[in-house]
Design a protein around this motif. Structure first.
Motif, PDB file in Angstrom:
ATOM      1  N   ARG A 281      -0.189   1.538  -0.447  1.00 12.47           N
ATOM      2  CA  ARG A 281       0.677   3.413   0.151  1.00 12.47           C
ATOM      3  C   ARG A 281       1.843   3.837   0.429  1.00 12.47           C
ATOM      4  NH1 ARG A 281       0.440   2.214   5.319  1.00 12.47           N
ATOM      5  NH2 ARG A 281       2.861   2.368   5.913  1.00 12.47           N
ATOM      6  N   LEU A 282       1.828   4.533  -0.919  1.00 17.45           N
ATOM      7  CA  LEU A 282       3.124   4.934  -1.340  1.00 17.45           C
ATOM      8  C   LEU A 282       3.319   6.602  -0.746  1.00 17.45           C
ATOM      9  CD1 LEU A 282       4.065   4.726  -4.967  1.00 17.45           C
ATOM     10  CD2 LEU A 282       3.994   6.595  -3.868  1.00 17.45           C
ATOM     11  N   THR A 283       4.679   6.570  -0.375  1.00 16.35           N
ATOM     12  CA  THR A 283       5.486   7.813   0.064  1.00 16.35           C
ATOM     13  C   THR A 283       6.476   7.947  -0.852  1.00 16.35           C
ATOM     14  OG1 THR A 283       6.811   6.699   1.466  1.00 16.35           O
ATOM     15  CG2 THR A 283       4.937   7.284   1.888  1.00 16.35           C
ATOM     16  N   ILE A 284       7.018   9.105  -1.171  1.00 18.58           N
ATOM     17  CA  ILE A 284       8.320   9.504  -1.903  1.00 18.58           C
ATOM     18  C   ILE A 284       8.695  10.777  -0.739  1.00 18.58           C
ATOM     19  CG2 ILE A 284       8.674  10.831  -4.226  1.00 18.58           C
ATOM     20  CD1 ILE A 284       6.233  10.118  -5.402  1.00 18.58           C
ATOM     21  N   SER A 285      10.180   9.788  -0.806  1.00 21.00           N
ATOM     22  CA  SER A 285      10.901  10.634  -0.124  1.00 21.00           C
ATOM     23  C   SER A 285      12.386  11.271  -1.180  1.00 21.00           C
ATOM     24  CB  SER A 285      11.898  10.199   1.167  1.00 21.00           C
ATOM     25  OG  SER A 285      12.604  10.792   1.549  1.00 21.00           O
ATOM     26  N   SER A 286      12.456  13.041  -1.252  1.00 23.15           N
ATOM     27  CA  SER A 286      13.859  12.848  -2.210  1.00 23.15           C
ATOM     28  C   SER A 286      13.682  14.954  -2.250  1.00 23.15           C
ATOM     29  CB  SER A 286      12.600  13.370  -3.812  1.00 23.15           C
ATOM     30  OG  SER A 286      13.224  13.377  -4.976  1.00 23.15           O
TER      31      SER A 286
ATOM     32  N   ALA B  21      13.964   8.656  -2.659  1.00 25.59           N
ATOM     33  CA  ALA B  21      13.272   7.133  -2.489  1.00 25.59           C
ATOM     34  C   ALA B  21      11.943   6.900  -2.407  1.00 25.59           C
ATOM     35  CB  ALA B  21      14.150   6.651  -0.207  1.00 25.59           C
ATOM     36  N   ILE B  22      11.299   6.037  -3.182  1.00 22.93           N
ATOM     37  CA  ILE B  22      10.128   5.565  -3.136  1.00 22.93           C
ATOM     38  C   ILE B  22       9.840   3.720  -2.290  1.00 22.93           C
ATOM     39  CG2 ILE B  22       8.352   5.088  -5.008  1.00 22.93           C
ATOM     40  CD1 ILE B  22       9.667   5.530  -7.261  1.00 22.93           C
ATOM     41  N   GLU B  23       8.967   4.236  -1.090  1.00 23.21           N
ATOM     42  CA  GLU B  23       8.379   3.035  -0.326  1.00 23.21           C
ATOM     43  C   GLU B  23       7.186   2.871  -0.305  1.00 23.21           C
ATOM     44  OE1 GLU B  23      10.635   2.166   1.883  1.00 23.21           O
ATOM     45  OE2 GLU B  23      12.006   3.328   1.929  1.00 23.21           O
ATOM     46  N   VAL B  24       6.509   1.481  -1.276  1.00 21.18           N
ATOM     47  CA  VAL B  24       5.205   0.976  -0.867  1.00 21.18           C
ATOM     48  C   VAL B  24       4.863  -0.203  -0.266  1.00 21.18           C
ATOM     49  CG1 VAL B  24       4.171   0.049  -2.427  1.00 21.18           C
ATOM     50  CG2 VAL B  24       5.008   1.816  -3.389  1.00 21.18           C
ATOM     51  N   VAL B  25       3.945  -0.090   0.180  1.00 17.98           N
ATOM     52  CA  VAL B  25       3.861  -0.784   1.724  1.00 17.98           C
ATOM     53  C   VAL B  25       2.037  -1.760   0.972  1.00 17.98           C
ATOM     54  CG1 VAL B  25       2.939  -1.355   4.169  1.00 17.98           C
ATOM     55  CG2 VAL B  25       4.385   0.228   3.170  1.00 17.98           C
TER      56      VAL B  25
ATOM     57  N   VAL C  55      17.374  -2.234  -4.826  1.00 16.28           N
ATOM     58  CA  VAL C  55      15.604  -2.352  -4.447  1.00 16.28           C
ATOM     59  C   VAL C  55      15.726  -3.298  -3.613  1.00 16.28           C
ATOM     60  CG1 VAL C  55      13.746  -3.473  -6.202  1.00 16.28           C
ATOM     61  CG2 VAL C  55      15.435  -2.416  -6.804  1.00 16.28           C
ATOM     62  N   ILE C  56      14.713  -2.717  -2.543  1.00 11.81           N
ATOM     63  CA  ILE C  56      14.377  -3.568  -1.356  1.00 11.81           C
ATOM     64  C   ILE C  56      12.953  -4.302  -0.823  1.00 11.81           C
ATOM     65  CG2 ILE C  56      14.787  -4.071   1.077  1.00 11.81           C
ATOM     66  CD1 ILE C  56      17.375  -1.990   0.956  1.00 11.81           C
ATOM     67  N   VAL C  57      13.336  -5.543  -1.217  1.00 12.61           N
ATOM     68  CA  VAL C  57      11.292  -6.010  -0.951  1.00 12.61           C
ATOM     69  C   VAL C  57      11.976  -6.752   0.425  1.00 12.61           C
ATOM     70  CG1 VAL C  57      10.018  -7.942  -1.387  1.00 12.61           C
ATOM     71  CG2 VAL C  57      11.245  -6.203  -3.032  1.00 12.61           C
TER      72      VAL C  57
ATOM     73  N   HIS D  34       2.828  -7.455   5.535  1.00 14.98           N
ATOM     74  CA  HIS D  34       2.419  -6.614   4.197  1.00 14.98           C
ATOM     75  C   HIS D  34       3.731  -6.842   3.985  1.00 14.98           C
ATOM     76  CE1 HIS D  34      -0.914  -5.273   7.118  1.00 14.98           C
ATOM     77  NE2 HIS D  34      -0.991  -3.714   6.314  1.00 14.98           N
ATOM     78  N   LEU D  35       4.120  -6.433   2.123  1.00 15.47           N
ATOM     79  CA  LEU D  35       4.921  -6.649   1.431  1.00 15.47           C
ATOM     80  C   LEU D  35       5.352  -5.235   0.981  1.00 15.47           C
ATOM     81  CD1 LEU D  35       5.991  -8.573  -0.377  1.00 15.47           C
ATOM     82  CD2 LEU D  35       4.966  -7.542  -2.369  1.00 15.47           C
ATOM     83  N   HIS D  36       6.690  -4.936   1.358  1.00 13.52           N
ATOM     84  CA  HIS D  36       7.250  -3.958   1.553  1.00 13.52           C
ATOM     85  C   HIS D  36       8.138  -3.116   0.650  1.00 13.52           C
ATOM     86  CE1 HIS D  36       5.800  -2.223   5.914  1.00 13.52           C
ATOM     87  NE2 HIS D  36       5.846  -3.390   5.814  1.00 13.52           N
ATOM     88  N   VAL D  37       8.086  -2.353  -0.253  1.00 12.35           N
ATOM     89  CA  VAL D  37       9.018  -2.574  -1.471  1.00 12.35           C
ATOM     90  C   VAL D  37       9.596  -0.788  -0.989  1.00 12.35           C
ATOM     91  CG1 VAL D  37       8.974  -2.642  -3.914  1.00 12.35           C
ATOM     92  CG2 VAL D  37       7.905  -3.969  -3.025  1.00 12.35           C
ATOM     93  N   SER D  38      11.354  -0.810  -1.291  1.00 16.00           N
ATOM     94  CA  SER D  38      11.207   0.272  -1.521  1.00 16.00           C
ATOM     95  C   SER D  38      12.788   0.430  -2.828  1.00 16.00           C
ATOM     96  CB  SER D  38      12.355   0.348  -0.618  1.00 16.00           C
ATOM     97  OG  SER D  38      13.292   1.473   0.090  1.00 16.00           O
ATOM     98  N   VAL D  39      12.774   1.587  -3.603  1.00 16.81           N
ATOM     99  CA  VAL D  39      13.416   1.284  -4.998  1.00 16.81           C
ATOM    100  C   VAL D  39      14.266   3.138  -4.103  1.00 16.81           C
ATOM    101  CG1 VAL D  39      13.490   2.420  -6.396  1.00 16.81           C
ATOM    102  CG2 VAL D  39      12.421   0.304  -6.400  1.00 16.81           C
ATOM    103  N   THR D  40      15.531   2.840  -4.191  1.00 15.67           N
ATOM    104  CA  THR D  40      15.994   3.952  -4.430  1.00 15.67           C
ATOM    105  C   THR D  40      17.263   4.123  -5.199  1.00 15.67           C
ATOM    106  OG1 THR D  40      15.522   3.583  -1.159  1.00 15.67           O
ATOM    107  CG2 THR D  40      17.764   5.192  -1.672  1.00 15.67           C
ATOM    108  N   ASP D  41      17.640   5.258  -5.617  1.00 16.04           N
ATOM    109  CA  ASP D  41      18.991   6.153  -6.399  1.00 16.04           C
ATOM    110  C   ASP D  41      19.189   6.941  -5.444  1.00 16.04           C
ATOM    111  OD1 ASP D  41      17.690   9.109  -6.573  1.00 16.04           O
ATOM    112  OD2 ASP D  41      16.015   7.707  -7.886  1.00 16.04           O
ATOM    113  N   ASP D  42      20.510   7.050  -5.786  1.00 17.85           N
ATOM    114  CA  ASP D  42      21.573   8.514  -5.214  1.00 17.85           C
ATOM    115  C   ASP D  42      21.490   9.615  -6.597  1.00 17.85           C
ATOM    116  OD1 ASP D  42      22.816   7.482  -7.297  1.00 17.85           O
ATOM    117  OD2 ASP D  42      24.261   7.096  -6.408  1.00 17.85           O
ATOM    118  N   GLY D  43      19.984   9.145  -7.260  1.00 14.25           N
ATOM    119  CA  GLY D  43      20.569  10.577  -8.010  1.00 14.25           C
ATOM    120  C   GLY D  43      20.456  12.435  -7.319  1.00 14.25           C
TER     121      GLY D  43
END
Length: 639
Positions: free
Chosen positions: A618-623, A630-634, A579-581, A587-596
């Motif tokens: 804004r929400l983007t999903i890279s999977s 990886a879920i990225e939220v701005v 979890v990276i903030v 703007h507040l950037h929030v990133s939640v990444t897993d190794d699944g």
């Protein structure tokens, strides 16, 4: 001015007397009275612009024309000295050019600097006098004049003398025309505008003169064939010169001159093509062939329109270059707007460059309240000293142009530019209205979200301070009543069940209150997020600085991380979560990444996406498959 006027008055008096005594032509005398036009215009210029040399030059143009006619008429009478005047008048026609040539030299601001132009000015009357003398000396060998020269010139000499004098007149005429060219090339914009009026009138006079020659050579008319040419000299040229001095920007003279030259060239080339094709088809199929003539006319008709367009563009680049370049620049910009390679809001700078007015301002009428705003949507105050050019579509005012130059020419150019740039102006206004509408929607959404957060906070406080405390107080009362009962009393079990039910109700209210707004956010976003780790069966690595975003942003960021962790535990088969903030440009950037295992749909997490969109985020999903998620939220409005 006074000398030229005196010459005109005396000449007119002589012409009227001659006409009254049948020695002159009454119709010609009426035509000579048209000299009142250049003389009257000369006095108008002299009164309105006393320092202009054009007024005296125009007066002498009238004096030369009328004076020459008076001398010629005097020679036809029986008045005193008519024999001598008849000899002089027979060759006096070159003096009719003197006034016009002097006008070419001094128009519009006086003689050009330099000795050669002063010499040329003196050569104008000298060349006329030389031609007059040469004609008089050679008239004994011509059967046209009624008079005879008193001086006999040997026949081998009179023709070279005549050609030499004619050559001097032609050279002086070319020199006067050259002064116009030099003045045009080195003059400022006003001078060029004034010269274009003279060029247009002079060109019309040349056309009328050629037409007079053609009509005369065909035998269609007699001396009346030159009436148009004389009207051009006496009326058209003085009128054009007067307009050039007093109101040079009265009409779009560049466009008129350009169109006239283009049509003249088109007509000349079309006539040559017609003549050539008629001769060619006559040679091939016979002179009397209707088919050949029809084919020739048809072929010429096919090329006339493309030919005229080509001439129009080519001549416009030379004579009316400013307008042609203006239209090309704006049309190129409009094409770029259509292609999407240019923003329509750049139209203001394009208009400034096109019309050469750096102070030009484009204001748009607001779609909402009708106020004037600039291209950024900010209301503006209209200056009092600016010239206003309204922009309208049917009955609706869409904007306003503010310019500094009030001249008619400049305003015409501005109107032309605005007409060509209508599309980007309309698009800018519509985009501005759309932007304001979207901004109002965002503001309304933010107000609704803020009100929802405030209501949730109030509900949490009411649950904690109201219902929970009341239920706890009831439980304490039940326990107190339970202790007052003897052991083994049958009501003790029922009291235990009631107290346990109250405790479960309190725990449920606390869960609901925490779901409305996590109480851990009271200690800040970083602390609230770290409290999610102990309940997680896999390691969570946090990179969260001590940030203080607005309440709604912090709440949204918390639920984003919480739901992303829950999804990773449920579906990803992950062994690690990061979890990276961070804050970047408000703007507040929030990133939640897993190794699944990855493979999450990019359009998933509908509830979470709606929550993010509700605050303008804004929400983007890279999977990608087998590469984790990886879920990225701005989120905007970070502080």
């Amino acid at each position: 001015m006074l000398g030229a006027t005196a010459v005109c008055v005396v000449s007119w008096a002589a012409l009227v007397v001659a006409a009254a005594t049948d020695a002159g032509n009454a119709l010609a005398t009426v035509a000579d009275l048209l000299g009142l036009v250049p003389l009257g215009l000369a006095w108008l210029i002299a009164v309105r612009v006393p320092t202009s040399p054009v007024g005296p030059a125009l007066a002498w143009l009238a004096a030369c024309l009328v004076g020459t006619r008076a001398v010629e008429t005097w020679g036809d009478t029986t008045w005193w000295g008519s024999d001598v005047v008849a000899v002089i008048g027979a060759g006096a026609w070159p003096w009719q050019l003197v006034g016009f040539l002097i006008l070419l030299l001094v128009f519009p601001t006086g003689l050009l600097p330099g000795r050669r132009w002063r010499v040329l000015c003196w050569l104008v009357p000298a060349s006329a006098a030389l031609m007059n003398v040469a004609f008089v000396l050679s008239m004994n060998y011509d059967d046209v004049p009624a008079a005879h020269s008193p001086i006999a010139v040997p026949e081998p000499l009179w023709m070279p003398l005549m050609f030499a004098a004619l050559g001097v007149v032609l050279a002086v005429t070319v020199g006067c025309l050259a002064s116009v060219v030099v003045r045009y090339r080195h003059g400022d914009e006003r001078t060029r505008q004034q010269l274009r009026w003279l060029i247009l009138a002079a060109g019309a006079v040349v056309v009328l003169m050629v037409a007079s020659w053609v009509v005369t050579s065909l035998g269609w008319m007699g001396d009346g064939a030159y009436a148009g040419f004389l009207l051009g000299i006496v009326v058209l040229v003085p009128a054009a010169v007067t307009i050039a001095i007093l109101r040079h920007d009265l009409f779009e003279i560049d466009r008129v001159l350009s169109d006239s030259v283009a049509w003249a060239l088109t007509t000349a080339v079309a006539a040559l093509l017609t003549a050539g094709l008629v001769m060619a088809t006559g040679y091939l199929v016979g002179r009397d062939s209707v088919v050949g003539l029809s084919a020739s006319v048809f072929l010429v008709a096919l090329v006339v329109l493309p030919l005229h367009r080509w001439f129009h563009n080519a001549v416009g680049r030379v004579i009316d270059r400013d307008r042609v370049v203006l239209l090309e620049r704006i049309r190129r910009f409009v094409d770029q707007v259509r292609e999407g390679s240019a923003e329509p809001e750049a139209v203001e700078q394009v208009l400034r460059d096109a019309v050469g007015d750096p102070a030009l301002s484009l204001l748009l009428t607001s779609v909402d309240d009708g106020r004037y705003v600039d291209l950024s949507g900010e209301p503006v105050h209209l200056p009092q000293d600016a010239v206003r050019v309204p922009l309208r579509t049917t009955d609706t005012e869409i904007g306003l142009l503010l310019v500094r130059d009030p001249s008619a020419r400049h305003l015409r150019r501005v109107q032309l530019a605005v007409s060509a740039a209508r599309l980007p102006i309309e698009v800018s206004r519509l985009r501005l209205g759309l932007h304001r509408a979207l901004q109002e929607v965002d503001d309304s959404r933010n107000r609704i979200v803020a009100a929802t957060v405030a209501e949730r906070h109030r509900l949490e406080r009411d649950l904690h301070d109201g219902a929970q405390q009341q239920l706890l107080a009831i439980g304490m009362q039940l326990r107190a009543a339970q202790r007052q009962l003897p052991p083994g009393h049958p009501v003790l079990g029922e009291l235990d069940q009631a107290v346990e039910g109250l405790e479960q109700t309190v725990r449920e209210l606390r869960r609901l209150a925490h779901g409305v707004r996590p109480a851990s956010l009271d200690d800040g976003l970083a602390a609230a997020l770290r409290r999610l780790a102990p309940d997680c069966p896999i390691p969570i690595h946090f990179t969260v600085p001590e940030v203080m975003p607005p309440e709604i942003v912090a709440t949204t960021a918390y639920f984003v991380v919480a739901e992303a962790i829950a999804n990773a535990l449920k579906h990803a088969q992950a062994t690690r979560i990061d979890v990276i903030v961070r804050e970047v440009d408000q703007h507040l950037h929030v990133s939640v990444t897993d190794d699944g295992v990855g493979g999450a749909p990019s359009h998933g997490l509908v509830t979470l996406r709606d929550r993010v969109n509700s605050v303008g985020g804004r929400l983007t999903i890279s999977s990608p498959p087998r590469s984790g998620t990886a879920i990225e939220v701005v989120l905007p409005c970070a502080s």
